[in-house]
Design a protein around this motif. Structure first.
Motif, PDB file in Angstrom:
ATOM      1  N   PHE A  36       0.813  -1.265   0.213  1.00 19.86           N
ATOM      2  CA  PHE A  36      -0.067  -0.074  -0.073  1.00 19.86           C
ATOM      3  C   PHE A  36       0.886   1.285   0.002  1.00 19.86           C
ATOM      4  CE2 PHE A  36      -4.203  -1.844   0.976  1.00 19.86           C
ATOM      5  CZ  PHE A  36      -3.884  -3.299   1.355  1.00 19.86           C
ATOM      6  N   GLU A  43      -5.056   9.684   1.585  1.00 21.33           N
ATOM      7  CA  GLU A  43      -5.296   8.348   2.335  1.00 21.33           C
ATOM      8  C   GLU A  43      -4.356   7.308   2.049  1.00 21.33           C
ATOM      9  OE1 GLU A  43      -9.894   9.052   3.642  1.00 21.33           O
ATOM     10  OE2 GLU A  43      -9.454   7.376   2.274  1.00 21.33           O
ATOM     11  N   GLU A  45      -3.489   3.851   0.060  1.00 25.60           N
ATOM     12  CA  GLU A  45      -4.318   3.264  -0.920  1.00 25.60           C
ATOM     13  C   GLU A  45      -3.673   1.840  -1.269  1.00 25.60           C
ATOM     14  OE1 GLU A  45      -4.222   5.852  -4.490  1.00 25.60           O
ATOM     15  OE2 GLU A  45      -2.209   5.379  -4.716  1.00 25.60           O
ATOM     16  N   PHE A  46      -4.337   1.209  -1.761  1.00 29.63           N
ATOM     17  CA  PHE A  46      -3.814  -0.264  -2.467  1.00 29.63           C
ATOM     18  C   PHE A  46      -2.836  -0.081  -3.553  1.00 29.63           C
ATOM     19  CE2 PHE A  46      -3.734  -4.594  -3.400  1.00 29.63           C
ATOM     20  CZ  PHE A  46      -4.083  -4.490  -4.752  1.00 29.63           C
ATOM     21  N   GLY A 102      -5.810  -9.815  -0.444  1.00 28.01           N
ATOM     22  CA  GLY A 102      -6.928  -8.766  -0.254  1.00 28.01           C
ATOM     23  C   GLY A 102      -6.576  -7.469  -0.885  1.00 28.01           C
ATOM     24  N   VAL A 103      -7.526  -6.654  -1.270  1.00 24.05           N
ATOM     25  CA  VAL A 103      -7.033  -5.165  -1.613  1.00 24.05           C
ATOM     26  C   VAL A 103      -7.602  -4.040  -0.913  1.00 24.05           C
ATOM     27  CG1 VAL A 103      -7.095  -6.288  -4.098  1.00 24.05           C
ATOM     28  CG2 VAL A 103      -9.127  -5.108  -3.075  1.00 24.05           C
ATOM     29  N   THR A 104      -8.021  -4.371   0.274  1.00 26.00           N
ATOM     30  CA  THR A 104      -8.296  -3.339   1.107  1.00 26.00           C
ATOM     31  C   THR A 104      -7.673  -3.394   2.312  1.00 26.00           C
ATOM     32  OG1 THR A 104     -10.183  -4.926   2.210  1.00 26.00           O
ATOM     33  CG2 THR A 104     -10.742  -3.298   0.472  1.00 26.00           C
ATOM     34  N   LEU A 105      -7.254  -2.267   3.011  1.00 26.71           N
ATOM     35  CA  LEU A 105      -6.487  -2.011   4.103  1.00 26.71           C
ATOM     36  C   LEU A 105      -6.911  -2.846   5.360  1.00 26.71           C
ATOM     37  CD1 LEU A 105      -5.891   0.670   2.440  1.00 26.71           C
ATOM     38  CD2 LEU A 105      -5.177   1.507   4.700  1.00 26.71           C
ATOM     39  N   GLY A 106      -8.224  -2.981   5.729  1.00 24.68           N
ATOM     40  CA  GLY A 106      -8.907  -3.369   6.932  1.00 24.68           C
ATOM     41  C   GLY A 106      -8.689  -5.117   6.877  1.00 24.68           C
ATOM     42  N   GLU A 107      -8.358  -5.468   5.609  1.00 24.65           N
ATOM     43  CA  GLU A 107      -7.916  -7.006   5.736  1.00 24.65           C
ATOM     44  C   GLU A 107      -6.636  -7.381   6.269  1.00 24.65           C
ATOM     45  OE1 GLU A 107      -9.457  -9.062   1.940  1.00 24.65           O
ATOM     46  OE2 GLU A 107      -9.401  -6.860   1.129  1.00 24.65           O
ATOM     47  N   TYR A 108      -5.868  -6.501   6.280  1.00 30.35           N
ATOM     48  CA  TYR A 108      -4.482  -6.997   6.803  1.00 30.35           C
ATOM     49  C   TYR A 108      -4.190  -6.563   8.271  1.00 30.35           C
ATOM     50  CZ  TYR A 108      -3.335  -7.447   2.000  1.00 30.35           C
ATOM     51  OH  TYR A 108      -3.335  -8.292   0.548  1.00 30.35           O
TER      52      TYR A 108
END
Length: 121
Positions: A36, A43, A45-46, A102-108
């Motif tokens: 990211f 913000e 970003e992926f 995954g492609v979203t921050l919250g997944e990591y």
């Protein structure tokens, strides 16, 4: 798992850099990895993601597709960045998660400290 990102620096437009993300505590075999970035005032970003050992499917943001390549081996992840442009200037973070990429921050769940990439003439 602990992550340590490195490889950032100053590069001219059109140049290349290779970022590394060293993992300790657990091997990368069982983790998906993502990169990211966060530009000043924007913000996070992926950028790119890759699955774990038996699921090495890759994902890329449209803005880097064809220029960046994500890969990883047993203990280190990489982001090869070619044809860099000023808009690629940002702090780049590597991250890890169990399961599929995954492609979203919250997944990591795990994050490295970030490495600064500056693209300027």
């Amino acid at each position: 798992v602990q992550l340590q990102a490195s490889g950032g620096g100053l590069v001219r437009p059109g140049g290349s850099l290779r970022l590394s993300c060293a993992a300790s505590g657990r091997t990368f075999n069982t983790y998906a990895m993502g990169w990211f970035r966060q530009a000043p005032g924007k913000e996070r970003e992926f950028v790119a993601a890759i699955g774990w050992w038996f699921d090495s499917i890759t994902y890329y943001a449209d803005s880097v597709k064809g220029r960046f390549t994500i890969s990883k081996d047993r203990n280190t992840g990489y982001l090869q960045m070619n044809s860099l442009q000023p808009e690629d200037t940002a702090v780049y973070y590597c991250a890890a998660k169990q399961g599929t990429a995954g492609v979203t921050l919250g997944e990591y769940d795990y994050w490295g400290q970030g490495t600064l990439v500056t693209v300027s003439s």
